[in-house]
Scaffold this motif. Sequence first.
Motif, PDB file in Angstrom:
ATOM      1  N   ILE A  64      92.713-145.627 -68.629  1.00  0.00           N
ATOM      2  CA  ILE A  64      93.107-144.312 -68.126  1.00  0.00           C
ATOM      3  C   ILE A  64      91.927-143.354 -68.032  1.00  0.00           C
ATOM      4  O   ILE A  64      91.874-142.504 -67.140  1.00  0.00           O
ATOM      5  CB  ILE A  64      94.231-143.710 -69.015  1.00  0.00           C
ATOM      6  CG1 ILE A  64      94.820-142.454 -68.356  1.00  0.00           C
ATOM      7  CG2 ILE A  64      93.704-143.422 -70.410  1.00  0.00           C
ATOM      8  CD1 ILE A  64      95.523-142.705 -67.049  1.00  0.00           C
ATOM      9  N   GLN A  65      90.937-143.482 -68.949  1.00  0.00           N
ATOM     10  CA  GLN A  65      89.814-142.555 -68.887  1.00  0.00           C
ATOM     11  C   GLN A  65      88.954-142.802 -67.639  1.00  0.00           C
ATOM     12  O   GLN A  65      88.454-141.858 -67.022  1.00  0.00           O
ATOM     13  CB  GLN A  65      88.959-142.606 -70.159  1.00  0.00           C
ATOM     14  CG  GLN A  65      88.397-143.983 -70.499  1.00  0.00           C
ATOM     15  CD  GLN A  65      89.289-144.731 -71.462  1.00  0.00           C
ATOM     16  OE1 GLN A  65      90.511-144.532 -71.457  1.00  0.00           O
ATOM     17  NE2 GLN A  65      88.700-145.594 -72.309  1.00  0.00           N
ATOM     18  N   GLY A  75      89.254-135.617 -55.939  1.00  0.00           N
ATOM     19  CA  GLY A  75      89.827-134.322 -55.613  1.00  0.00           C
ATOM     20  C   GLY A  75      91.201-134.075 -56.189  1.00  0.00           C
ATOM     21  O   GLY A  75      91.818-133.049 -55.871  1.00  0.00           O
ATOM     22  N   PHE A  76      91.701-134.984 -57.044  1.00  0.00           N
ATOM     23  CA  PHE A  76      93.012-134.795 -57.649  1.00  0.00           C
ATOM     24  C   PHE A  76      92.850-134.231 -59.061  1.00  0.00           C
ATOM     25  O   PHE A  76      91.794-134.351 -59.682  1.00  0.00           O
ATOM     26  CB  PHE A  76      93.779-136.116 -57.684  1.00  0.00           C
ATOM     27  CG  PHE A  76      94.029-136.709 -56.329  1.00  0.00           C
ATOM     28  CD1 PHE A  76      95.066-136.238 -55.538  1.00  0.00           C
ATOM     29  CD2 PHE A  76      93.211-137.706 -55.823  1.00  0.00           C
ATOM     30  CE1 PHE A  76      95.297-136.778 -54.281  1.00  0.00           C
ATOM     31  CE2 PHE A  76      93.425-138.249 -54.568  1.00  0.00           C
ATOM     32  CZ  PHE A  76      94.479-137.771 -53.790  1.00  0.00           C
ATOM     33  N   GLU A  77      93.929-133.625 -59.550  1.00  0.00           N
ATOM     34  CA  GLU A  77      93.853-132.964 -60.848  1.00  0.00           C
ATOM     35  C   GLU A  77      93.693-133.948 -61.997  1.00  0.00           C
ATOM     36  O   GLU A  77      92.974-133.683 -62.954  1.00  0.00           O
ATOM     37  CB  GLU A  77      95.108-132.107 -61.083  1.00  0.00           C
ATOM     38  CG  GLU A  77      95.089-130.795 -60.330  1.00  0.00           C
ATOM     39  CD  GLU A  77      96.178-129.858 -60.806  1.00  0.00           C
ATOM     40  OE1 GLU A  77      97.052-130.294 -61.588  1.00  0.00           O
ATOM     41  OE2 GLU A  77      96.153-128.690 -60.402  1.00  0.00           O
ATOM     42  N   ALA A  78      94.376-135.086 -61.911  1.00  0.00           N
ATOM     43  CA  ALA A  78      94.346-136.034 -63.036  1.00  0.00           C
ATOM     44  C   ALA A  78      94.820-137.393 -62.558  1.00  0.00           C
ATOM     45  O   ALA A  78      95.249-137.559 -61.408  1.00  0.00           O
ATOM     46  CB  ALA A  78      95.227-135.530 -64.186  1.00  0.00           C
ATOM     47  N   THR A 105      85.456-137.387 -69.767  1.00  0.00           N
ATOM     48  CA  THR A 105      85.069-136.000 -69.464  1.00  0.00           C
ATOM     49  C   THR A 105      84.055-135.921 -68.329  1.00  0.00           C
ATOM     50  O   THR A 105      83.688-134.830 -67.905  1.00  0.00           O
ATOM     51  CB  THR A 105      84.477-135.337 -70.717  1.00  0.00           C
ATOM     52  OG1 THR A 105      83.332-136.097 -71.159  1.00  0.00           O
ATOM     53  CG2 THR A 105      85.508-135.273 -71.828  1.00  0.00           C
ATOM     54  N   GLU A 106      83.580-137.073 -67.845  1.00  0.00           N
ATOM     55  CA  GLU A 106      82.586-137.071 -66.768  1.00  0.00           C
ATOM     56  C   GLU A 106      83.198-136.494 -65.483  1.00  0.00           C
ATOM     57  O   GLU A 106      84.405-136.619 -65.232  1.00  0.00           O
ATOM     58  CB  GLU A 106      82.069-138.483 -66.491  1.00  0.00           C
ATOM     59  CG  GLU A 106      81.347-139.141 -67.665  1.00  0.00           C
ATOM     60  CD  GLU A 106      82.272-139.885 -68.602  1.00  0.00           C
ATOM     61  OE1 GLU A 106      81.771-140.632 -69.452  1.00  0.00           O
ATOM     62  OE2 GLU A 106      83.516-139.722 -68.474  1.00  0.00           O
ATOM     63  N   SER A 107      82.373-135.876 -64.673  1.00  0.00           N
ATOM     64  CA  SER A 107      82.851-135.312 -63.408  1.00  0.00           C
ATOM     65  C   SER A 107      82.827-136.325 -62.282  1.00  0.00           C
ATOM     66  O   SER A 107      83.435-136.112 -61.233  1.00  0.00           O
ATOM     67  CB  SER A 107      81.997-134.096 -63.017  1.00  0.00           C
ATOM     68  OG  SER A 107      80.632-134.465 -62.891  1.00  0.00           O
ATOM     69  N   CYS A 132      96.827-141.350 -58.838  1.00  0.00           N
ATOM     70  CA  CYS A 132      96.447-140.004 -59.252  1.00  0.00           C
ATOM     71  C   CYS A 132      97.638-139.060 -59.134  1.00  0.00           C
ATOM     72  O   CYS A 132      98.601-139.320 -58.403  1.00  0.00           O
ATOM     73  CB  CYS A 132      95.300-139.472 -58.379  1.00  0.00           C
ATOM     74  SG  CYS A 132      93.850-140.552 -58.301  1.00  0.00           S
ATOM     75  N   HIS A 133      97.556-137.949 -59.852  1.00  0.00           N
ATOM     76  CA  HIS A 133      98.550-136.882 -59.673  1.00  0.00           C
ATOM     77  C   HIS A 133      98.374-136.324 -58.270  1.00  0.00           C
ATOM     78  O   HIS A 133      97.248-136.059 -57.841  1.00  0.00           O
ATOM     79  CB  HIS A 133      98.332-135.788 -60.721  1.00  0.00           C
ATOM     80  CG  HIS A 133      99.479-134.822 -60.819  1.00  0.00           C
ATOM     81  ND1 HIS A 133      99.748-133.890 -59.830  1.00  0.00           N
ATOM     82  CD2 HIS A 133     100.424-134.642 -61.762  1.00  0.00           C
ATOM     83  CE1 HIS A 133     100.813-133.187 -60.169  1.00  0.00           C
ATOM     84  NE2 HIS A 133     101.244-133.620 -61.345  1.00  0.00           N
TER      85      HIS A 133
END
Length: 743
Positions: A64-65, A75-78, A105-107, A132-133
């Motif tokens: 999941i990470q 470009g999705f929130e999560a 936490t990486e971008s 993705c959400h």
Amino acid sequence: MAWSPPATLFLFLLLLGQPPPSRPQSLGTTKLRLVGPESKPEEGRLEVLHQGQWGTVCDDNFAIQEATVACRQLGFEAALTWAHSAKYGQGEGPIWLDNVRCVGTESSLDQCGSNGWGVSDCSHSEDVGVICHPRRHRGYLSETVSNALGPQGRRLEEVRLKPILASAKQHSPVTEGAVEVKYEGHWRQVCDQGWTMNNSRVVCGMLGFPSEVPVDSHYYRLKSLTNKNSFWIHQVTCLGTEPHMANCQVQVAPARGKLRPACPGGMHAVVSCVAGPHFRPPKTKPQRKGSWAEEPRVRLRSGAQVGEGRVEVLMNRQWGTVCDHRWNLISASVVCRQLGFGSAREALFGARLGQGLGPIHLSEVRCRGYERTLSDCPALEGSQNGCQHENDAAVRCNVPNMGFQNQVRLAGGRIPEEGLLEVQVEVNGVPRWGSVCSENWGLTEAMVACRQLGLGFAIHAYKETWFWSGTPRAQEVVMSGVRCSGTELALQQCQRHGPVHCSHGGGRFLAGVSCMDSAPDLVMNAQLVQETAYLEDRPLSQLYCAHEENCLSKSADHMDWPYGYRRLLRFSTQIYNLGRTDFRPKTGRDSWVWHQCHRHYHSIEVFTHYDLLTLNGSKVAEGHKASFCLEDTNCPTGLQRRYACANFGEQGVTVGCWDTYRHDIDCQWVDITDVGPGNYIFQVIVNPHYEVAESDFSNNMLQCRCKYDGHRVWLHNCHTGNSYPANAELSLEQEQRLRNNLI
């Protein structure tokens, strides 16, 4: 059973690919995409672009990470979850990454560890997918045709129609001709073998046309077939829903030296497109205005160019916006074609073209691509998943090339976006460049000029341009008396004098413009006006300052001051800036006027008009409001107030904020002392003289139905611009609330 992605997601080019690297390399800046169902852009097989070739990611140690980092980069929130064992079908080409290791936490995947490029012991049966959400994060801007294509697709730079028949050559825009594709700087024709109407639909959409018609190939000769090498593409197969030909299956012509001909038994592909209403020759007879049911139920707002803007739809007799959850090029193309444009070249998220006001009608729109209107597509109600106006969707559509941009230019400006306006017109049948007389030149005409130049909105319309030097051979005035409605595509379409007549002879009085790609947009809160209206009989002794500032009817001049009273229709107004730049006064503080009575500065002498009209439009009472305190009364959470009038502060309204004029301040009324009982129209117009440029002037007017019985007043059906029709019925709840508006 594993789902297999449709073939239209790939561009099959028979070219030699580059082999994967033999040693690990740093990721650098990666580009990702999801290959999956077209109706669900938030899920699919994860692919990475490296060295001009797309490849997959192995599912070893993927969790999941890693999915969260990938979704955030896309470009999705999560991320909701991930999928192993090639759930979204087996990919092709190299498996670029294996054992990807992220903290979460990486971008971007750049910052995660891995075995290195091409170092993998996996097969394509282990290709990983992610879900993705569907909500886009605020930093994600748009989905464009270019980022929907692979590296081969980006070599398909342009498509054009080469007219062959004499009638087609005289038509503007060109709607019929042989299909030519620009590949790596060279134009190549396309073989008609297996050519379908679906192919034509994709080509027409790319060229800005909403539809296509069959072509009678009998009239076309096989002139260009004498040289078989003139064909680049051997065969194209499209579904018709693709936004670009590069999304179709494309088979390259046989390589040089092959005995097989490039286009056996065929000819060049010919396409005939149908232009939308905006791009057809004008009708000789004006069309009758249709009924409300025939009016378009989708529109674009706040776009800097033709064919772009925030998407708004008409539902329940009220205009509202569309949420960007699951918004993509397929759904955006349905909107574009419905409005008479071609397919979408960009689907924009996160209120990129400004936030709307009012209801959010739709969310998670899932078009398949063949729908005639957006209302034919499955969708949820906007209120079902917590959408806000910061999620308003927008589009940029393909539009036909009319050649108008080549008939106007700017000269002498300090920057490319400003200067003396020069236009090309026909004089005695000969094209000639010249200047425009500045008589009647205003912001509306300048808006058309900036749009024609491709520079967005006009922020200034100059009537004197002596400080700019024009082109030496274009000093003659060739256009005068220009009057535009604001919807024209070019100045040449506006009304103007037949023979040029410029009374001051041009010289220093030539038209000029200053353009900008964004602008403010003021919109009033109609509901607040409706709910705060009431009557007050105010003594003359309390109206001296208001009288000095001309806020009372003329009959007040003849009263026995300070005895008597005036009957005032009072109300509050809340003015939002929904544009993309701050609303600022036209003049600087050194030009503001001090009013001693109220002890404040007027930055705009007339900021709003308040009028009471009869049902046929005759004015029976009026008022006005100077912008004595143009400021940010309130802003949404996260936005800082920038403008405040205290201590001679800067005046303006920040993007997303609003300025409130309470009902209990001076001049916030219409003086109806001389008005008899009856039914009227109450009207408020903000920025009435167009002193400050806005992206949309059509929503600057607010109107309400007004009933006055001599003792009480009712305002109902208040709406801005054409937000909904004026004959909507008053609800029982509203009527009960309005019955309390006594004197």
